[in-house]
Design an enzyme around this catalytic site. Structure first.
Site, PDB file in Angstrom:
ATOM      1  CB  SER A  40      -4.112   2.581   4.551  1.00 59.14           C
ATOM      2  OG  SER A  40      -4.353   1.208   4.091  1.00 59.14           O
ATOM      3  CG  HIS A 247      -1.003  -0.091   7.217  1.00 56.90           C
ATOM      4  ND1 HIS A 247      -2.174   0.352   8.360  1.00 56.90           N
ATOM      5  CD2 HIS A 247      -1.788   0.457   5.851  1.00 56.90           C
ATOM      6  CE1 HIS A 247      -3.251   0.264   7.924  1.00 56.90           C
ATOM      7  NE2 HIS A 247      -3.349   0.014   6.656  1.00 56.90           N
TER       8      HIS A 247
END
Length: 265
Positions: A40, A247
């Site tokens: 990711s 993230h």
């Protein structure tokens, strides 16, 4: 007098050499056959603007591979990084994008194998002792099991793309120690989570070097941009959708990962 004439000639030669080097570098980037592998962090989860064909992989046009492609116009570009990918997913689902003609590869991998997502969930939702235990388990996995998994991935990449420059990127510290958050966790948990990133990066750096690949450490470039760190935060804290938590955001991809990759590409 002869010496005075030599200096301009030397300066001209130096300028021509630098110009040639820069031109060659630009030409190399423009002629690259680039494949972006990984999880990711390479797909760009958390950065928004996901491509319609990527589905649950959530590949973003704000991710560093896509930004590098836009800036350098490579001959070919294959973006196969995927949210949630582990080393086995790279081996089974992503390596088909590589070939003997591939000249440049990027990858982030290993965090999901070490259970990073579940460790974060434990640390955010549960007690300090539970967090420290989860971090210890993740670090143990990273030092005992992950090296062999990374070796398998790196060996497979080299076999499929023997002529490629391979850039392996690490993971940043998520938290600023001593920083303030409206919603956050204490410094003990923050330090433990950052320590897990240190262990993970150390393992990845060693395996990448042994494979003959280039490792780019992103921890320093993310300094002062961590969660609870500054007004220019490059990482998402707890957010919705939940999978975008912890993230890099759009700024983290463009300000952190892109220049790190570009310096080695």
């Amino acid at each position: 007098m002869p010496r005075a004439r030599v200096l301009p000639v030397a300066a001209t030669a130096l300028a021509l050499s630098l110009s040639t080097l820069l031109t060659a570098t630009d030409a190399s980037a423009a002629g690259a056959r680039y494949v972006a592998l990984g999880d990711s962090y390479s797909a760009g989860v958390g950065a928004g603007s996901y491509t319609s064909d990527s589905g649950s992989c959530k590949r973003s046009t704000n991710a560093y591979p896509y930004l590098w492609k836009n800036a350098n116009a490579p001959t070919s570009f294959s973006f196969v990084a995927c949210s949630g990918a582990k080393t086995g997913d790279v081996l089974n689902n992503q390596l088909s994008a590589l070939s003997s003609g591939t000249t440049l590869v990027s990858i982030t991998i290993g965090g999901n194998d070490a259970g990073f997502a579940s460790t974060m969930q434990t640390c955010v939702l549960n007690s300090e002792s539970s967090c420290l235990s989860a971090v210890a388990t993740a670090k143990s996995y990273a030092t005992t099991t992950l090296p062999g998994q990374l070796d398998a991935v790196y060996s497979a990449i080299r076999n499929k793309a023997p002529n490629a420059r391979v850039v392996v990127l690490g993971y940043p510290h998520l938290y600023k120690i001593g920083g303030n958050c409206i919603f956050g966790i204490g410094d003990t948990k923050r330090a433990a989570i950052n320590g897990a990133a240190d262990t993970l990066d150390s393992v990845i750096a060693k395996r990448a070097a042994d494979a003959g690949f280039t490792f780019k450490d992103v921890r320093s470039i993310f300094t002062e941009h961590e969660i609870c760190g500054s007004a220019t935060q490059w990482l998402n804290s707890t957010t919705l959708p939940v999978d975008e938590s912890y993230h890099p955001n759009k700024a983290g991809q463009s300000g952190g990962y892109l220049p790190s990759f570009s310096a080695a590409a």
